[in-house]
Design an enzyme around this catalytic site. Structure first.
Site, PDB file in Angstrom:
ATOM      1  N   GLU B  29      63.595 -26.166 -66.181  1.00 12.33           N
ATOM      2  CA  GLU B  29      62.521 -27.045 -65.724  1.00 12.33           C
ATOM      3  C   GLU B  29      62.751 -28.467 -66.250  1.00 12.33           C
ATOM      4  OE1 GLU B  29      59.301 -24.809 -67.356  1.00 12.33           O
ATOM      5  OE2 GLU B  29      59.650 -23.137 -65.987  1.00 12.33           O
ATOM      6  N   LEU B  58      59.084 -24.103 -61.310  1.00 14.03           N
ATOM      7  CA  LEU B  58      58.445 -23.844 -62.600  1.00 14.03           C
ATOM      8  C   LEU B  58      58.106 -22.364 -62.747  1.00 14.03           C
ATOM      9  CD1 LEU B  58      56.048 -26.553 -63.863  1.00 14.03           C
ATOM     10  CD2 LEU B  58      56.148 -24.309 -64.900  1.00 14.03           C
ATOM     11  N   GLU B  60      59.620 -19.092 -65.093  1.00 18.90           N
ATOM     12  CA  GLU B  60      60.630 -18.648 -66.063  1.00 18.90           C
ATOM     13  C   GLU B  60      61.302 -17.338 -65.662  1.00 18.90           C
ATOM     14  OE1 GLU B  60      57.615 -19.800 -66.966  1.00 18.90           O
ATOM     15  OE2 GLU B  60      58.237 -21.692 -67.871  1.00 18.90           O
ATOM     16  N   GLN B  82      61.731 -23.890 -71.256  1.00 16.01           N
ATOM     17  CA  GLN B  82      61.227 -25.186 -71.726  1.00 16.01           C
ATOM     18  C   GLN B  82      60.608 -25.134 -73.124  1.00 16.01           C
ATOM     19  OE1 GLN B  82      58.292 -27.407 -69.200  1.00 16.01           O
ATOM     20  NE2 GLN B  82      60.040 -28.798 -69.086  1.00 16.01           N
ATOM     21  N   HIS B 129      53.836 -23.014 -77.663  1.00 17.82           N
ATOM     22  CA  HIS B 129      55.013 -23.873 -77.645  1.00 17.82           C
ATOM     23  C   HIS B 129      55.832 -23.697 -78.929  1.00 17.82           C
ATOM     24  CE1 HIS B 129      52.868 -25.821 -74.397  1.00 17.82           C
ATOM     25  NE2 HIS B 129      53.856 -26.678 -74.209  1.00 17.82           N
TER      26      HIS B 129
END
Lengths: 361, 326
Positions: B29, B58, B60, B82, B129
């Site tokens: 991405e 977008l 995965e 990402q 994240h």
């Protein structure tokens, strides 16, 4: 709405048919250009596969085969689609799609070894362009995009075809695969065999969508809805999808309406819990072998003698393959450890030594 | 030699491999024109073209499946996830597909994919994240897991990962991307996967660690040496799967005391595995239990609490003190 009535629907939803159930040609304009021998070969493969399936079920009941998903009823979808490919094209099958693998060059005794759970079943010969059957029901939809992108990057005129059932169309990977194939205009054929049931779940409880083919619209790829009991319609659609792919026009979703006469697998599924005998009888009137046989008989291309010869051929082939499977040496855990990595890390070397000692006793 | 940050060294590794091997393709991405959200693929698309370095939709799982498909068709994909918190979306491609390809096919097909992904705490990200999920990878048979702690290692390890004929998850700690520069050789060099690096020699206690915690551990080692003169050995694992257990055991046999420092939560995972293996191989050499300095067993915390949540120098010093005083 059951699938049997879906077949009879009219309008845009009508599945493409070239041969009517009585064997008459209803769309001569779409007739694939096949020689008499090629037509006979399609019939030979369907009869062979039907006999092989019956034998496999019986071998499973005797405990001589393991995991097996019966195929009877779906022969036109399976053999018509494989038949329209060249051996250079790549097949990403699901667990029911063993016939396409075998007709693409995967040896039958390996199919039996796969069924039993033996590593030799996975050792596809070099040059045979098939992957092992996928268990995660739509994972092959995303992998097919990668295989096809490889062909596109190398400028090869080949396609990747992935097979899946109606249930797989509810999984995210089905949409992700189609979406990627659309974005990159990849030579992929998404071949859905809609047999009306995902194990027990009927199509109308799988999706509120009126059919599977329409799902291609969201991905911006072509689609075709076909009578999956008509081998010529299947052949036509796959041939067209392949041309589209190799000409750089992108992917195609094909929905083939079909039916499995048997259980989901031989591991205890009882179809009478979720579908009626009447429904099954109705589908059997659409039988792909009967239909194509009538067509060939009308052209003087198939006789009872031909049929008997193929039945004998198939029985012999199954017997030979089972013998070959029986003769294959027993698999060892130490051998399985060897195929975890190209070079074994020290911890696995230690574990292998432990199993080598155990297995040499 | 050029001074590079870790993210620049990572870009350089991909550049070297894209140039050297035409089957290498890089995608994910925003990795194309944008050069990646951390600029890890900066300039690669303009240098190698959109066929070799490209953006993906977008999704995965789609990225993972694309990588697996390319890999069985003769390519060497470098797929960027990402942020590693998104790995769950593509865990099927990693754990059920790529890592099983060689096994499933008895060696007929292999899946030499490198899954690159930023991870790690301390940079105030939103949820999913920063998580340290390497323990999940460790329990995935057939997978190699690499976590560099500096620019030099990052380049050499990533080149090895891309050339490896088995799938590799390559985790890049976000806090290390630009925290310091280091001399990084031009062109190609490799650092073998599965080999740890003794970043500091010592004789009294061993710290086994990896990723950003290498730096935290080195600071703690310095403090404790100043405070009480104990000599600390610090092992940077570099690869957490396969583990370089020989280097660990050799060190423990020398120092007789050890702690494992990881940013991840306490239960299971890398530290637990290392301690189990030390027990199996060197328990009679130990003068104290091997302790873990880790984060607590919670979900990765909201950003305003992460500095407290993450293991820090003080907690590593406390751990060292405990095993030294045992």
């Amino acid at each position: 709405m059951s699938v049997s009535t879906a077949v009879e629907q009219t309008g845009n939803n009508t599945p493409l048919q070239i041969l009517a159930p009585d064997g008459t040609v209803v769309r001569p304009d779409l007739m694939p250009k096949l020689s008499d021998d090629e037509l006979r070969e399609l019939m030979r493969k369907m009869v062979f596969t039907r006999v092989w399936d019956q034998r496999a079920i019986s071998l499973n009941r005797q405990g001589r085969l393991g995991f097996y998903a019966p195929v009877a009823g779906q022969e036109a979808s399976m053999i018509g689609s494989e038949g329209a490919l060249s051996k250079e094209d790549f097949i990403l099958p699901s667990y029911r799609d063993i016939p396409q693998m075998v007709w693409h060059g995967y040896p039958m005794h390996k199919a039996f070894l796969y069924s039993r759970g033996h590593i030799e079943g996975g050792r596809i010969p070099e040059g045979v362009n098939v992957l092992m059957p996928q268990i995660i029901i739509a994972a092959q939809c995303t992998q097919a995009t990668g295989v096809a992108m490889g062909y596109k990057l190398r400028g090869e005129k080949r396609v990747a075809i992935n097979y899946f059932g109606d249930g797989a169309t509810s999984q995210g990977d089905f949409y992700e695969g189609m979406n990627f194939a659309g974005v990159y205009k990849l030579p992929v054929i998404f071949f859905s065999q809609n047999n009306g049931y995902a194990i027990s779940l009927p199509f109308e409880k799988q999706t509120a969508s009126e059919n599977i083919a329409v799902k291609a619209v969201a991905a911006g790829i072509a689609s075709e809805r076909i009578d999956g009991m008509d081998i010529l319609a299947v052949y036509y659609a796959v041939q067209k999808a392949k041309e589209r792919g190799v000409n750089g026009e992108g992917a195609t979703l094909i929905e083939a309406l079909t039916y499995r006469y048997g259980p989901h697998t031989m591991a205890g599924d009882d179809p009478t819990r979720y579908r009626t005998g009447e429904e099954q009888s109705e589908w059997e009137l659409n039988d792909p072998l009967i239909r194509f046989r009538k067509f060939l008989e009308g052209k003087g291309l198939w006789s009872e003698k031909d049929e008997e010869a193929v039945i004998e051929e198939a029985k012999q082939a199954v017997a030979d393959a089972i013998k070959k499977a029986d003769e294959t040496p027993k698999m060892k855990v130490s051998e399985l450890i060897d195929v975890m990595f190209e070079t074994l890390p020290p911890a696995l070397e230690e574990q292998k030594a432990e199993y080598l000692a155990k297995e040499s006793k | 030699m050029a001074q590079m940050t870790m993210v620049q060294a990572i870009t350089d590794a991909m550049r070297v491999e894209l140039k050297r091997d035409e089957t290498v393709v890089v995608f994910g991405e925003d990795v194309g024109n944008n050069g990646g959200v951390f600029r890890a693929t900066e300039g690669l698309q303009s240098e190698f073209g959109e066929q070799r370095v490209f953006d993906t939709p977008l999704a995965e799982s789609g990225i993972g499946g694309l990588a697996v498909g390319l890999s069985i068709n003769g390519f060497r994909p470098v797929a960027e996830i990402q942020f590693f918190g998104f790995v769950f979306e593509t865990f099927d491609a990693i754990a059920s597909q790529a890592t099983r390809m060689r096994y499933r096919s008895g060696g007929r097909f292999t899946s030499p994919v490198t899954f690159r992904s930023p991870f790690g705490g301390g940079v105030k990200t939103p949820e999913l994240h920063a998580d340290s999920l390497e323990g999940l990878m460790l329990q995935t048979p057939g997978l190699k897991v690499v976590i560099p702690s500096n620019p030099y290692d990052a380049k050499g390890l990533l080149i090895s990962a891309i050339r490896d004929n088995d799938p590799v998850v390559f985790l890049e700690h976000m806090k290390l991307y630009r925290s310091f520069r280091q001399e990084v050789p031009e062109g190609e060099y490799t650092i073998p996967l599965g080999k740890a690096n003794i970043v500091k020699e010592g004789s009294d206690v061993t710290i086994i660690t990896y990723g950003a915690m290498v730096h935290t551990s080195l600071k703690a080692a310095e403090e404790i040496e100043k405070a009480r003169g104990a000599k600390v050995e610090v092992i940077d694992l570099r690869t957490i799967s396969p583990l370089d257990i020989d280097t660990i055991v050799e060190s423990v046999k020398k120092t007789n005391r050890a702690i494992v420092v990881q940013e991840a939560q306490k239960t299971s995972g890398v530290a637990a595995e290392i301690i189990a293996q030390i027990n199996e191989r060197a328990i009679l050499h130990l003068e104290a239990p091997v302790l873990r300095v880790t984060a607590p067993d919670t979900v990765y915390p909201f950003a305003t609490a992460e500095d407290v949540w993450l293991p820090d120098v003080k907690r590593v010093v406390d751990g060292l003190t405990q095993v030294l005083d045992f």
